[in-house]
Design a protein around this motif. Structure first.
Motif, PDB file in Angstrom:
ATOM      1  N   ALA A  56       0.829  -1.329   0.062  1.00  0.00           N
ATOM      2  CA  ALA A  56       0.041   0.100  -0.085  1.00  0.00           C
ATOM      3  C   ALA A  56       0.945   1.285   0.035  1.00  0.00           C
ATOM      4  O   ALA A  56       0.638   2.166  -0.716  1.00  0.00           O
ATOM      5  CB  ALA A  56      -0.728  -0.045   1.299  1.00  0.00           C
ATOM      6  N   ALA A  57       1.933   1.184   0.613  1.00  0.00           N
ATOM      7  CA  ALA A  57       2.772   2.612   0.551  1.00  0.00           C
ATOM      8  C   ALA A  57       3.419   2.767  -0.550  1.00  0.00           C
ATOM      9  O   ALA A  57       3.879   4.023  -0.918  1.00  0.00           O
ATOM     10  CB  ALA A  57       3.866   2.095   1.956  1.00  0.00           C
ATOM     11  N   ALA A  58       3.566   2.045  -1.412  1.00  0.00           N
ATOM     12  CA  ALA A  58       3.868   2.181  -2.794  1.00  0.00           C
ATOM     13  C   ALA A  58       3.301   2.735  -3.609  1.00  0.00           C
ATOM     14  O   ALA A  58       3.425   3.516  -4.435  1.00  0.00           O
ATOM     15  CB  ALA A  58       4.491   0.830  -3.410  1.00  0.00           C
ATOM     16  N   MET A  59       1.849   2.901  -3.304  1.00  0.00           N
ATOM     17  CA  MET A  59       0.805   3.728  -4.073  1.00  0.00           C
ATOM     18  C   MET A  59       0.898   4.937  -3.608  1.00  0.00           C
ATOM     19  O   MET A  59       0.184   5.721  -4.415  1.00  0.00           O
ATOM     20  CB  MET A  59      -0.498   3.002  -3.746  1.00  0.00           C
ATOM     21  CG  MET A  59      -0.857   1.603  -4.215  1.00  0.00           C
ATOM     22  SD  MET A  59      -0.534   1.338  -5.839  1.00  0.00           S
ATOM     23  CE  MET A  59       1.120   0.610  -6.009  1.00  0.00           C
ATOM     24  N   LEU A  60       1.654   5.377  -2.510  1.00  0.00           N
ATOM     25  CA  LEU A  60       1.580   6.851  -2.374  1.00  0.00           C
ATOM     26  C   LEU A  60       2.646   7.603  -2.925  1.00  0.00           C
ATOM     27  O   LEU A  60       3.999   7.375  -3.183  1.00  0.00           O
ATOM     28  CB  LEU A  60       1.962   7.068  -0.816  1.00  0.00           C
ATOM     29  CG  LEU A  60       0.906   6.279   0.209  1.00  0.00           C
ATOM     30  CD1 LEU A  60       1.162   6.558   1.283  1.00  0.00           C
ATOM     31  CD2 LEU A  60      -0.561   6.868  -0.234  1.00  0.00           C
ATOM     32  N   LEU A  64       3.426  12.360  -0.135  1.00  0.00           N
ATOM     33  CA  LEU A  64       2.677  11.631   0.966  1.00  0.00           C
ATOM     34  C   LEU A  64       3.190  10.297   1.549  1.00  0.00           C
ATOM     35  O   LEU A  64       2.536   9.702   2.050  1.00  0.00           O
ATOM     36  CB  LEU A  64       1.157  11.247   0.271  1.00  0.00           C
ATOM     37  CG  LEU A  64       0.533  12.460  -0.392  1.00  0.00           C
ATOM     38  CD1 LEU A  64      -0.696  11.763  -1.151  1.00  0.00           C
ATOM     39  CD2 LEU A  64       0.110  13.600   0.623  1.00  0.00           C
ATOM     40  N   ARG A  65       4.419  10.094   1.427  1.00  0.00           N
ATOM     41  CA  ARG A  65       5.259   8.910   1.780  1.00  0.00           C
ATOM     42  C   ARG A  65       4.808   8.810   3.488  1.00  0.00           C
ATOM     43  O   ARG A  65       5.122   9.421   4.349  1.00  0.00           O
ATOM     44  CB  ARG A  65       6.529   8.843   1.897  1.00  0.00           C
ATOM     45  CG  ARG A  65       6.870   8.994   0.369  1.00  0.00           C
ATOM     46  CD  ARG A  65       6.609   7.526  -0.130  1.00  0.00           C
ATOM     47  NE  ARG A  65       6.945   7.308  -1.640  1.00  0.00           N
ATOM     48  CZ  ARG A  65       6.536   6.329  -2.379  1.00  0.00           C
ATOM     49  NH1 ARG A  65       5.683   5.343  -2.061  1.00  0.00           N
ATOM     50  NH2 ARG A  65       6.960   6.539  -3.699  1.00  0.00           N
ATOM     51  N   ALA A  91     -10.857   2.726  -4.462  1.00  0.00           N
ATOM     52  CA  ALA A  91      -9.698   2.503  -3.372  1.00  0.00           C
ATOM     53  C   ALA A  91      -9.081   4.006  -3.058  1.00  0.00           C
ATOM     54  O   ALA A  91      -8.192   4.418  -3.729  1.00  0.00           O
ATOM     55  CB  ALA A  91      -9.009   1.500  -3.547  1.00  0.00           C
ATOM     56  N   ALA A  92      -9.172   4.176  -1.586  1.00  0.00           N
ATOM     57  CA  ALA A  92      -8.637   5.494  -1.041  1.00  0.00           C
ATOM     58  C   ALA A  92      -7.767   4.768   0.135  1.00  0.00           C
ATOM     59  O   ALA A  92      -8.452   4.377   1.093  1.00  0.00           O
ATOM     60  CB  ALA A  92      -9.552   6.552  -0.706  1.00  0.00           C
ATOM     61  N   LEU A  93      -6.470   5.362   0.050  1.00  0.00           N
ATOM     62  CA  LEU A  93      -5.774   4.944   1.398  1.00  0.00           C
ATOM     63  C   LEU A  93      -5.818   6.199   2.173  1.00  0.00           C
ATOM     64  O   LEU A  93      -5.822   7.388   2.048  1.00  0.00           O
ATOM     65  CB  LEU A  93      -4.167   4.971   0.907  1.00  0.00           C
ATOM     66  CG  LEU A  93      -3.922   3.525  -0.101  1.00  0.00           C
ATOM     67  CD1 LEU A  93      -2.518   3.712  -0.622  1.00  0.00           C
ATOM     68  CD2 LEU A  93      -4.185   2.312   0.805  1.00  0.00           C
ATOM     69  N   LEU A  94      -5.799   6.055   3.681  1.00  0.00           N
ATOM     70  CA  LEU A  94      -5.894   6.695   4.572  1.00  0.00           C
ATOM     71  C   LEU A  94      -4.857   7.092   5.193  1.00  0.00           C
ATOM     72  O   LEU A  94      -3.988   6.226   5.854  1.00  0.00           O
ATOM     73  CB  LEU A  94      -6.990   6.283   5.750  1.00  0.00           C
ATOM     74  CG  LEU A  94      -8.457   5.932   5.306  1.00  0.00           C
ATOM     75  CD1 LEU A  94      -9.273   5.323   6.512  1.00  0.00           C
ATOM     76  CD2 LEU A  94      -9.107   7.043   4.760  1.00  0.00           C
ATOM     77  N   VAL A  95      -4.217   8.538   5.014  1.00  0.00           N
ATOM     78  CA  VAL A  95      -3.007   8.890   5.218  1.00  0.00           C
ATOM     79  C   VAL A  95      -2.866  10.163   6.180  1.00  0.00           C
ATOM     80  O   VAL A  95      -4.074  10.496   6.601  1.00  0.00           O
ATOM     81  CB  VAL A  95      -2.043   9.002   4.005  1.00  0.00           C
ATOM     82  CG1 VAL A  95      -1.947   7.810   3.308  1.00  0.00           C
ATOM     83  CG2 VAL A  95      -2.629   9.995   3.373  1.00  0.00           C
ATOM     84  N   ARG A  96      -1.776  10.594   6.473  1.00  0.00           N
ATOM     85  CA  ARG A  96      -1.785  11.975   7.245  1.00  0.00           C
ATOM     86  C   ARG A  96      -0.809  13.022   6.384  1.00  0.00           C
ATOM     87  O   ARG A  96      -0.033  12.569   5.725  1.00  0.00           O
ATOM     88  CB  ARG A  96      -1.000  11.843   8.641  1.00  0.00           C
ATOM     89  CG  ARG A  96      -1.883  11.227   9.548  1.00  0.00           C
ATOM     90  CD  ARG A  96      -1.258  11.342  10.937  1.00  0.00           C
ATOM     91  NE  ARG A  96      -1.953  10.947  11.881  1.00  0.00           N
ATOM     92  CZ  ARG A  96      -3.126  11.574  12.651  1.00  0.00           C
ATOM     93  NH1 ARG A  96      -3.277  12.974  12.175  1.00  0.00           N
ATOM     94  NH2 ARG A  96      -3.791  11.146  13.713  1.00  0.00           N
ATOM     95  N   VAL A  97      -1.552  14.186   6.252  1.00  0.00           N
ATOM     96  CA  VAL A  97      -0.770  15.229   5.428  1.00  0.00           C
ATOM     97  C   VAL A  97      -0.402  16.435   6.460  1.00  0.00           C
ATOM     98  O   VAL A  97      -1.304  17.002   7.013  1.00  0.00           O
ATOM     99  CB  VAL A  97      -1.608  15.752   4.220  1.00  0.00           C
ATOM    100  CG1 VAL A  97      -0.808  16.832   3.553  1.00  0.00           C
ATOM    101  CG2 VAL A  97      -2.105  14.821   3.295  1.00  0.00           C
ATOM    102  N   VAL A 173      -2.049  14.185  -5.360  1.00  0.00           N
ATOM    103  CA  VAL A 173      -0.864  14.841  -5.861  1.00  0.00           C
ATOM    104  C   VAL A 173      -0.620  15.114  -7.343  1.00  0.00           C
ATOM    105  O   VAL A 173      -0.856  14.334  -8.129  1.00  0.00           O
ATOM    106  CB  VAL A 173       0.391  14.085  -5.587  1.00  0.00           C
ATOM    107  CG1 VAL A 173       1.995  14.646  -5.897  1.00  0.00           C
ATOM    108  CG2 VAL A 173       0.718  13.807  -4.281  1.00  0.00           C
ATOM    109  N   ARG A 174      -0.701  16.573  -7.703  1.00  0.00           N
ATOM    110  CA  ARG A 174      -0.725  16.918  -9.205  1.00  0.00           C
ATOM    111  C   ARG A 174       0.785  16.616  -9.760  1.00  0.00           C
ATOM    112  O   ARG A 174       1.556  16.109  -8.967  1.00  0.00           O
ATOM    113  CB  ARG A 174      -0.594  18.381  -9.460  1.00  0.00           C
ATOM    114  CG  ARG A 174      -2.417  18.479  -9.183  1.00  0.00           C
ATOM    115  CD  ARG A 174      -2.607  20.048  -8.414  1.00  0.00           C
ATOM    116  NE  ARG A 174      -2.261  20.945  -9.514  1.00  0.00           N
ATOM    117  CZ  ARG A 174      -3.211  21.502 -10.212  1.00  0.00           C
ATOM    118  NH1 ARG A 174      -4.555  21.340 -10.188  1.00  0.00           N
ATOM    119  NH2 ARG A 174      -2.978  22.386 -11.139  1.00  0.00           N
TER     120      ARG A 174
END
Length: 234
Positions: A56-60, A64-65, A91-97, A173-174
């Motif tokens: 999953a981390a590789a999808m960021l 947003l790492r 599918a959306a990954l829940l992360v912190r920005v 991310v653009r």
């Protein structure tokens, strides 16, 4: 002060960071223009939360790492949008920005080309095209199929319909590395609905969005608003 971001140009659409399954087919012809954000829509469907799988981390993308533990999936049908009715799976990954939680979408598929252009231009959402079967309003079995992948859901709704409202911040991310922030707000009638999710893929979708049984919320005739994207500043 938040700075509104201009829509992406069509030449940038294929450069949006995304899962391999979200790639645009080489021969797809998108509309020349679609309505700008915000979008206000009405939908039926299922939204669930599950553990994120391997890779999953590789999808960021780089800004947003972080190690996402949770994933939000959805199988929806929009009955009213600025570009007409269409179906959607994502599918959306829940992360912190920074210190704030947010959802990042590496994969999203729809069956309406205006939605593909609107998602990529307005929010850097990597929408691609797929075929859909089933009616989310009726529950039961739903299916989305694209090149080399398939997502199927079978739901068993529980309990009464209750009024519910939720807001979810997003971070996309653009191509130039800018983090675009926007918010999706959903309100309507909802009920619990355990859902069995089947995922097959020739690439990595089934690894980071693993199949299984998950608790979901079924929505009916719900309203959804997506704000315009603004530039994230740390």
């Amino acid at each position: 002060m938040s700075l509104l971001l201009p829509p992406l140009a069509s030449s940038e659409f294929r450069l949006i960071p995304a899962a391999a399954e979200a790639a645009l087919p080489p021969d797809v012809q998108l509309p020349e223009d679609v309505p700008p954000a915000p979008w206000r829509c009405t939908f039926d469907g299922f939204i669930w939360v599950q553990r994120a799988g391997v890779g999953a981390a590789a999808m960021l993308p780089e800004p947003l790492r972080a190690g996402p533990r949770w994933l939000m999936g959805a199988h929806l049908h929009y009955t009213d949008t600025p570009v007409g009715p269409y179906s959607e799976v994502f599918a959306a990954l829940l992360v912190r920005v920074g210190v704030r939680p947010a959802a990042h979408v590496p994969f999203m598929a729809v069956d309406e080309l205006g939605s593909v252009r609107g998602g990529r231009a307005n929010w850097a959402l990597p929408k691609t095209v797929a075929r859909f079967a089933g009616e989310p309003a009726a529950g039961g079995e739903l299916e989305a199929v694209g090149p080399g992948w398939r997502i199927g859901t079978r739901a068993r709704p529980l309990g009464p319909w209750l009024p519910f409202r939720a807001a979810l911040p997003h971070a996309q991310v653009r191509p130039d590395g800018t983090v675009a922030r926007f918010t999706t707000t959903v309100a309507g009638q909802a009920r619990l609905a355990p859902v069995e999710v089947e995922v097959t893929s020739g690439d990595r979708l089934a690894a980071w969005m693993p199949p299984g049984r998950h608790m979901a919320v079924q929505w009916r005739d719900a309203s959804l608003t997506v704000t315009a994207a603004t530039r994230h500043t740390p």
